[in-house]
Design an enzyme around this catalytic site. Sequence first.
Site, short mmCIF file in Angstrom:
data_model
loop_
_atom_site.label_atom_id
_atom_site.label_comp_id
_atom_site.label_asym_id
_atom_site.label_seq_id
_atom_site.Cartn_x
_atom_site.Cartn_y
_atom_site.Cartn_z
N CYS A 2 0.82 -1.22 0.00
CA CYS A 2 0.00 0.00 0.00
C CYS A 2 0.85 1.26 0.00
O CYS A 2 1.95 1.28 0.56
CB CYS A 2 -0.88 0.03 1.24
N ARG A 27 5.63 0.14 -5.77
CA ARG A 27 5.52 -0.66 -4.56
C ARG A 27 4.59 -1.86 -4.76
O ARG A 27 4.57 -2.76 -3.94
CB ARG A 27 4.98 0.20 -3.42
N TRP A 76 -2.86 -2.76 -1.57
CA TRP A 76 -2.39 -4.11 -1.88
C TRP A 76 -3.10 -5.01 -0.89
O TRP A 76 -2.85 -4.93 0.31
CB TRP A 76 -0.88 -4.17 -1.72
N ASN A 102 -2.35 2.26 5.80
CA ASN A 102 -1.38 1.21 5.46
C ASN A 102 -1.15 0.38 6.72
O ASN A 102 -1.07 0.94 7.81
CB ASN A 102 -0.04 1.82 5.07
N GLY A 103 -0.98 -0.91 6.56
CA GLY A 103 -0.71 -1.76 7.74
C GLY A 103 -1.86 -2.71 8.00
O GLY A 103 -2.72 -2.92 7.13
N GLU A 487 19.56 -17.06 -5.88
CA GLU A 487 19.13 -15.74 -6.34
C GLU A 487 18.76 -15.76 -7.83
O GLU A 487 17.77 -15.15 -8.24
CB GLU A 487 20.23 -14.71 -6.05
N LYS A 491 15.09 -14.76 -9.19
CA LYS A 491 14.86 -13.73 -10.20
C LYS A 491 13.96 -14.27 -11.30
O LYS A 491 13.01 -13.63 -11.71
CB LYS A 491 16.18 -13.24 -10.83
N GLU A 494 10.31 -14.89 -10.00
CA GLU A 494 9.62 -13.64 -9.67
C GLU A 494 9.04 -12.96 -10.90
O GLU A 494 7.92 -12.47 -10.87
CB GLU A 494 10.61 -12.64 -9.05
N HIS A 510 20.66 -35.70 -4.88
CA HIS A 510 19.73 -36.09 -3.82
C HIS A 510 18.31 -35.66 -4.13
O HIS A 510 17.50 -35.47 -3.22
CB HIS A 510 20.18 -35.49 -2.48
N LYS A 609 7.11 -4.44 -3.64
CA LYS A 609 8.48 -4.00 -3.44
C LYS A 609 8.83 -3.93 -1.96
O LYS A 609 9.92 -4.28 -1.53
CB LYS A 609 8.65 -2.61 -4.08
C1 G6P Z 1 9.99 -8.27 -1.32
C2 G6P Z 1 10.66 -7.83 -2.61
C3 G6P Z 1 12.03 -8.49 -2.73
C4 G6P Z 1 12.86 -8.19 -1.51
C5 G6P Z 1 12.15 -8.61 -0.22
C6 G6P Z 1 12.87 -8.09 1.01
O1 G6P Z 1 9.67 -9.61 -1.42
O2 G6P Z 1 9.86 -8.15 -3.72
O3 G6P Z 1 12.69 -8.00 -3.88
O4 G6P Z 1 14.07 -8.89 -1.61
O5 G6P Z 1 10.84 -8.04 -0.19
O6 G6P Z 1 12.84 -6.69 1.00
P1 G6P Z 1 13.86 -5.75 1.75
O7 G6P Z 1 13.39 -4.36 1.43
O8 G6P Z 1 13.71 -6.05 3.21
O9 G6P Z 1 15.21 -6.03 1.26
#
Ligand code: G6P
Length: 614
Positions: A2, A27, A76, A102-103, A487, A491, A494, A510, A609
Amino acid sequence: MCGIVGYIGWREAAPLLLKGLKRLEYRGYDSAGVALLNESLLVMKQKGSVSGLEVATEGLSKEMKAATIGIGHTRWATHGEPNDINAHPHQNTVGDIAVIHNGIIENYSALKQELISQGYIFSSDTDSEVLVHLIDRIWNSDSSLDLESATRNALRHVDGAYGICVISSREPDKIIVARKGSPLVIGIGTGEYFIASDAAPIVEHTNKVVYLSDGELAVVKKDGYVVKTIENVEQQKIITELDFSLEKIEKGGFEHFMLKEIFEQPAVMHDVMRGRVRLDEGRICLGGIEDYLDRLKQAKRIVICACGTSWHAALIGEYLIEEFARIPVEVDYASEFRYRNPIVGVDDVVILISQSGETADTLAALRTAKEKGALVMGICNVVGSTIARETLCGMYTHAGPEVGVASTKAFTAQVIMLYMLALALSRGRTLSQDEITLNLRELSRLPEKATRILELDSQIKDIAERFKDAKNALYLGRGFNFPVALEGALKLKEISYIHAEGYPAAEMKHGPIALIDKDMPVIFIATRDSTYSKILSNIEEVRSRKGRVIAIANEGDQEVSRLAEHVIYIPQSSGPITPLLTVIPLQLLAYHIATLRGCNVDRPRNLAKSVTVE
Ligand code: G6P
């Protein structure tokens, strides 16, 4: 996640609010709305994009177009599906108060039942709506109250997290804002104020801001603002100057923010190391932790907590700190750490890594560690973020605003920070001066090597063409590059929605080996280090099962080219530095596969985000 914007001043509020909401789109959100105040109050909200809302506001009355006070929200969904009714702002039954939130209100269910039993009618399924009815009930129950005191009293009944803005046509000259656990910033203009959940919507109007702290409430009018605690004690706030420009937030000629941010990495590497990597003095200088360095060196154990991509950076940090500084390191998902009654105490150091500095689980892990007496240190990108403010000491990554939801440049910046920390902890203890100098040299060569890897973009795009229709993908690496395999897989899933897994290469036998067939792309990180020959055997195993191998290898490597269908050659470097290079082709591969599949790489479905709810 949000987003909140608010405006009070002398300009037309509606276009300012909509522009502000667009700045917060990165966001992640599913619906948007605004409330405008010009003696009377009008709320417009709907599921879908801010652009859709903008079209709807074209039909505003003359009176509302002239409104100079308003609040806006991107939602959101957490409680109640994304739809027009659940979108914010929420209003009381007579429609003279509007609230955005928000929250999460944790005790909303009990509050809702109580309000319903008193005759209040709810229109949405959200937790947020209780706030507006609660304010209404309290305000109506006592004629001596005003909007500020009614809001303050209402918040005393609420458990959970909030960042809120409240406006009312009964007092049409102010916005009430309050925060607990969800960030809020007030931008200070001339005869006007801007409110937002982060600085992105504010920076084009002013660089002077005040960050609200948890438990604070502010009354913002066009000629001034007052910040108080929830207990009604006035606070003197420091005005902070924002140090990033709007230009930095925009795409800068690239098709997507994500691509721009991948390409920014050489510059970011310079920025992270500037003033910190002191090759001529043979040392690392980390201002934000200097006073605590001795305590850090004496730590019995370091625990690193983070989420998502930041958690992968933490895993590389574990390898680096243990290798260089020989201090035991444990890496935990922040969400697990906070709920498992962790054994940490005064001899431990807990490092919180977060790009946004606002991730709810990471913040909660920080507070748990603090309560247990550990020394808490932050590695954050967003200056002035909650985690940055609540940690005892810390370091900023200086990667600049990261807009793409999938983190790229923030990750490399975090890993460099951890690399520098590991070296700082080793100096005078576990590494000789020669070894430190060697590492400083490796670090200072990084930007140039990263630039060379980015030149491989079109080759990587060609590879992406061939694999864009894959249903699954496997990423394998060992040692320092095992977290990079995780990672790389993250990526890809995602942003392209292809199912992908990262594994330590030796673990392949395994389980994952059962998945390998002629349709399975297997991405190996096969750089020349201590596990190189083992990785070659793993590649043979995949090939003999007809898996399609893409390998990241060092320039000049003939062995790998004999085995793999595609090889991406990167410059040679020492083992510990390689994750900072091997991750770049994996970011580009995911980016190209996703764009070729027509996915929205900057705002992938269901992701946010900044995850400010648990
Ligand atoms: C969300 C984002 C990720 C990020 C994670 C942790 O899932 O989509 O890209 O790595 O949060 O966020 P931070 O701001 O704590 O690194």
